[in-house]
Design a protein around this motif. Structure first.
Motif, short mmCIF file in Angstrom:
data_model
loop_
_atom_site.label_atom_id
_atom_site.label_comp_id
_atom_site.label_asym_id
_atom_site.label_seq_id
_atom_site.Cartn_x
_atom_site.Cartn_y
_atom_site.Cartn_z
N ILE A 68 40.38 17.38 27.89
CA ILE A 68 39.56 18.02 29.08
C ILE A 68 39.12 19.39 28.50
CG2 ILE A 68 39.21 18.70 31.31
CD1 ILE A 68 41.47 16.56 32.11
N ASP A 69 37.79 19.42 28.44
CA ASP A 69 37.23 20.74 28.10
C ASP A 69 36.27 21.38 28.96
OD1 ASP A 69 36.80 23.00 26.32
OD2 ASP A 69 35.24 21.75 25.01
N GLU A 70 36.49 21.33 30.45
CA GLU A 70 35.93 21.68 31.14
C GLU A 70 35.87 23.33 31.12
OE1 GLU A 70 37.45 20.45 34.95
OE2 GLU A 70 37.64 18.51 34.28
N ASN A 71 34.54 23.94 31.75
CA ASN A 71 34.44 25.36 31.72
C ASN A 71 34.95 26.03 32.74
OD1 ASN A 71 33.59 27.96 31.40
ND2 ASN A 71 31.41 27.44 31.54
N HIS A 72 36.19 26.44 32.70
CA HIS A 72 36.96 27.47 33.97
C HIS A 72 36.69 28.84 33.95
CE1 HIS A 72 39.19 23.87 35.84
NE2 HIS A 72 38.44 23.34 34.70
N HIS A 73 35.78 29.31 33.19
CA HIS A 73 35.38 30.67 33.18
C HIS A 73 35.40 31.34 34.39
CE1 HIS A 73 34.00 34.29 30.87
NE2 HIS A 73 33.30 34.37 32.03
N ARG A 74 36.10 32.10 34.74
CA ARG A 74 36.05 32.76 36.11
C ARG A 74 35.52 34.25 36.18
NH1 ARG A 74 39.49 28.87 36.50
NH2 ARG A 74 40.46 28.51 38.41
N SER A 75 34.59 34.41 36.79
CA SER A 75 33.77 35.82 37.08
C SER A 75 34.64 36.87 37.87
CB SER A 75 32.23 35.38 37.60
OG SER A 75 31.56 34.67 36.71
N PHE A 76 35.47 36.22 38.44
CA PHE A 76 36.35 37.34 39.41
C PHE A 76 35.57 37.81 40.35
CE2 PHE A 76 39.15 36.36 36.08
CZ PHE A 76 40.45 36.77 36.35
N SER A 117 33.18 51.33 44.03
CA SER A 117 32.09 50.75 44.57
C SER A 117 30.80 50.63 43.45
CB SER A 117 31.26 51.56 45.78
OG SER A 117 31.40 52.99 45.21
N GLU A 118 30.98 51.55 42.48
CA GLU A 118 29.74 51.38 41.28
C GLU A 118 30.20 50.14 40.23
OE1 GLU A 118 33.10 54.41 39.82
OE2 GLU A 118 31.89 53.73 41.63
N ILE A 119 31.16 49.39 40.56
CA ILE A 119 31.54 48.57 39.59
C ILE A 119 30.36 47.10 39.75
CG2 ILE A 119 33.23 46.77 38.78
CD1 ILE A 119 33.49 49.44 38.03
N THR A 120 29.75 46.79 39.05
CA THR A 120 28.75 45.63 39.11
C THR A 120 29.50 44.51 38.96
OG1 THR A 120 28.22 45.46 37.11
CG2 THR A 120 26.90 46.96 38.24
N GLU A 121 29.06 43.30 39.62
CA GLU A 121 29.57 41.97 39.48
C GLU A 121 29.70 41.46 38.09
OE1 GLU A 121 27.55 39.12 41.92
OE2 GLU A 121 28.44 39.86 43.95
N ASP A 122 28.82 41.79 37.31
CA ASP A 122 28.89 41.63 35.88
C ASP A 122 30.16 42.18 35.09
OD1 ASP A 122 26.74 40.06 36.03
OD2 ASP A 122 25.52 41.66 35.07
N GLN A 123 30.76 43.10 35.91
CA GLN A 123 31.81 43.84 35.30
C GLN A 123 33.27 43.59 35.98
OE1 GLN A 123 30.34 47.79 36.31
NE2 GLN A 123 30.47 48.57 34.22
N HIS A 124 33.14 42.60 36.86
CA HIS A 124 34.37 42.08 37.41
C HIS A 124 35.55 41.76 36.73
CE1 HIS A 124 33.23 41.66 42.11
NE2 HIS A 124 32.46 42.96 41.54
#
Length: 241
Positions: A68-76, A117-124
């Motif tokens: 199984i090679d599902e994409n389980h990449h978490r963005s947190f 608070s300044e942390i963006t979602e892309d940085q999670h």
């Protein structure tokens, strides 16, 4: 990168020369085919060995392609679920101006992360994955020390040390001096699978190979180890988040 032609199939492989090895060995994993050879071995000799093992290599590659090679990449991100011991737990992310450094904890069935608070979602992911990994290592070491007792009593052998670490290619390993090293990602799997990995490495305290005596010892520790081994082969990639 080298390759051989086997029928209509091209089999690429990587070579590593070793001063310690006396024979050519071949390893196949999800990333490809790896050959380790004595330093004086010629390319032609290695090709000959790879060609002789080509049927086995193709079978191994086929098995890995089945995995199984599902994409389980978490963005947190808040609301996502993170695995631990085979279960999924919700992540709650709280941002606050008074928070200076990211923190991560598990409380009442929920993972709670505090971020400036300044942390963006892309940085999670960048900020929280290392904290999640550290939490797993700390909790996992306590958990594994408790689980391991049931096997050491049967085996009448104990490891000199147990360490949770980051291993990219293995779920666990046992060193010649009796240290058992466990990949922290196995802590995301169900407990029965964790037990299989522990028993497998502990069996190496008696037999540092995969001889029949080793497998008999593993079966003594876990009667249905083949089923658990197959679960890990098929589902292992889902444990890489």
């Amino acid at each position: 990168m080298y390759s051989i032609q086997f029928g209509q199939v091209t089999i690429p492989y990587t070579i590593k020369w070793s001063e310690k090895r006396k024979t050519v060995s071949i390893k196949v994993d999800a990333q490809g085919v790896y050959v380790t050879a004595p330093k004086e071995t010629t390319i032609e000799k290695i090709k000959e060995v790879v060609h002789k093992k080509a049927t086995w290599i193709r079978a191994q590659l086929f098995h890995f392609n089945e995995i199984i090679d599902e994409n389980h990449h978490r963005s947190f991100l808040s609301g996502e679920k993170l695995p631990y011991l085979g279960r999924q737990y919700r992540l709650k992310v709280i941002k606050n101006e008074s928070v200076l450094h990211p923190t991560f904890k598990f409380q009442q069935g929920v993972f709670i992360a505090m971020l400036p608070s300044e942390i963006t979602e892309d940085q999670h992911r960048e900020k929280l994955l290392p904290l999640y990994e550290q939490w797993l290592k700390e909790k996992g070491e306590v958990f594994i020390r408790k689980r391991i007792n049931r096997f050491t009593l049967k085996l009448q052998e104990e490891p000199t040390k147990i360490k949770i670490k980051d291993q990219q290619q293995r779920w666990g390993s046992c060193t010649a001096n009796g240290q058992v090293l466990i990949n922290w990602r196995i802590l995301l799997a169900p407990v029965s699978i964790i037990d299989y990995v522990l028993a497998h490495e502990l069996a190496h305290l008696k037999y540092m190979d995969h001889s029949q005596a080793f497998w008999d010892t593993l079966r003594m520790l876990i009667a249905d180890y083949e089923e658990r081994k197959e679960w890990l082969r098929v589902n292992g990639k889902t444990l890489y988040i």
